[in-house]
Write an enzyme that holds these catalytic residues in place. Structure first.
Site: not given
Length: 332
Positions: A187, A218
């Site tokens: 994201h 991440n």
């Protein structure tokens, strides 16, 4: 002094007329309610004329008051409307929304840049963020959002369902493009920043908000910075964030059927803007496995502007922008 006194007397005269009209109405109402004959009173020409005159004057005064109010208040309302940022959230089923549709947004997080910087760009305004999408790299150019203290709260559950962005042309990046690629669906605007709204949460899983990230990054240091930004929003009230991928080559490695480009690095800039001590900072992460303190990634905003060609926080006064973008604040 005499002129002021004259206006005062004129104003008193208007109110006397209104009061007299109200008195006549009250007397007539009393007689009608009590069942008494008021034909004699109504036929009194002087009273009838006086009543008509009073009613006419009262009506004109009322019209003047309403007109004057519109003149005085109208421009103020229009100015407020002009400053309203973001789009109205039309999700009537979203009972978990904690932000108001009428909150004034400054949009300090949106970068400024030359139209020639990106050849194939789509700018899409979402409920919780704005994304500039690059159809060549199949990655966002940048994603920007404002995060408030109130928005760090909320009950919207994590969607965990990555879907193609319905507003982008075909071919669209699919969930399957990342399958067994060795990269996470990372994201840019994090889902945890969108739990104040079901719609914002759902849109955070659009593939246009996703980049291929090494899993260690991440789930590690990148995630640590996301959590830190939420803590800053809770502490300072509002933070403005913009982030995205950095491609050091025009021929990057690609994954999936739709040839999603693998970024070499990622950037994030954060603005904590308050009147006492505004701060801005930048972070650059290599898209590689690494685990270190966030201070190691910190750089000036100016340096990220040179890398990306983006002008961040340009709506700030120049003297403030120039100062804070050249510094690395001692906040970590």
């Amino acid at each position: 002094m005499a002129k002021r006194k004259k206006r005062k007397n004129k104003s008193n005269g208007k109110w006397k007329i209104i009061l007299f009209a109200l008195l006549v109405i009250a007397v007539a109402g009393y007689y009608m309610y009590s069942g008494k004959d008021i034909s004699g009173i109504v036929k009194n020409t002087n009273i009838e004329r006086t009543f008509d005159y009073a009613a006419e004057k009262a009506g004109k005064i009322t019209e003047n008051i309403v007109s004057k109010t519109k003149e005085d208040v109208g421009p103020v309302i229009n100015q407020i409307k002009d400053k309203i940022g973001g789009q109205t959230n039309n999700d009537t089923e979203d009972n978990s929304d904690t932000s108001s549709d009428n909150v004034i947004k400054l949009n300090l997080e949106i970068p400024v840049y030359s139209k020639s910087l990106y050849q194939k760009e789509f700018v899409l305004k979402r409920t919780g963020y704005t994304v500039s999408y690059n159809t060549f790299y199949k990655n966002p150019n940048w994603v920007a959002w404002e995060l408030t203290r109130e928005e760090t709260k909320g009950g919207a559950e994590r969607a965990d369902r990555f879907v193609p962005d319905p507003d982008l042309p075909e071919p669209r990046v699919q969930h399957s493009d990342y399958t067994r690629s060795g990269y996470d669906r990372g994201h840019m605007a994090p889902a945890a920043d969108m739990k104040w709204s079901k719609t914002a949460m759902k849109e955070s899983f659009y593939m246009s908000n996703i980049c291929p990230q090494v899993g260690n990054l991440n789930r590690g240091d990148w995630n640590d910075l996301e959590e830190t930004c939420r803590s800053w929003a809770a502490k300072y009230g509002t933070v403005y964030i913009s982030c995205g991928p950095i491609f050091d080559t025009k021929s990057p490695k690609r994954i999936g059927k739709n040839k999603v480009g693998i970024p070499d690095r990622f950037f994030k800039v954060v603005l904590i803007y308050n009147r006492k001590k505004p701060m801005a900072m930048g972070f650059v992460f290599d898209n590689k496995p690494r685990s270190q303190h966030l201070k190691k990634y910190m750089v000036t905003v100016d340096s990220i502007e040179k890398i990306t060609g983006l002008d961040f926080f340009s709506k700030l006064p120049d003297n403030i922008e120039n100062k804070i973008e050249a510094e690395i604040p001692s906040i970590l």
